[in-house]
Design a protein around this motif. Structure first.
Motif, short mmCIF file in Angstrom:
data_model
loop_
_atom_site.label_atom_id
_atom_site.label_comp_id
_atom_site.label_asym_id
_atom_site.label_seq_id
_atom_site.Cartn_x
_atom_site.Cartn_y
_atom_site.Cartn_z
N VAL A 210 0.84 -1.20 0.00
CA VAL A 210 0.00 0.00 0.00
C VAL A 210 0.87 1.25 0.00
O VAL A 210 0.63 2.19 -0.76
N GLU A 211 1.89 1.25 0.85
CA GLU A 211 2.78 2.42 0.91
C GLU A 211 3.50 2.65 -0.41
O GLU A 211 3.82 3.77 -0.77
N ALA A 212 3.72 1.57 -1.19
CA ALA A 212 4.38 1.69 -2.49
C ALA A 212 3.38 2.03 -3.59
O ALA A 212 3.76 2.17 -4.75
N GLY A 213 2.10 2.15 -3.22
CA GLY A 213 1.09 2.52 -4.20
C GLY A 213 0.49 1.35 -4.95
O GLY A 213 -0.21 1.54 -5.93
#
Length: 73
Positions: free
Chosen positions: A51-54
């Motif tokens: 999620v943090e990496a998109g």
């Protein structure tokens, strides 16, 4: 193993073989629970990193469960 069990009973740590076996089973169950916990934790950490990496798609609650949005009449 038998000598160890006899020693545990002789020392008074356990009253009989059944108590020794139950204690061993409890430890195995705890270990399995810990293993499951750490596996779940690793899965969640990977998901957060994704999620943090998109790498995600927006969640559409209506598409997931449209009945929850229908008016009760």
């Amino acid at each position: 193993m038998q000598e160890y069990v006899r020693g545990q009973i002789a020392s008074g740590a356990y009253a009989n073989l059944s108590e020794v076996v139950r204690a061993g089973l409890r430890l195995l169950m705890e270990k399995d629970g810990a293993r499951q916990f750490y596996a779940l934790k690793a899965d969640l950490e990977r998901a957060v990193a994704d999620v943090e990496a998109g790498h995600f798609e927006p969640f559409d609650a209506y598409a997931f469960e449209p009945e929850a949005f229908e008016r009760q009449g």
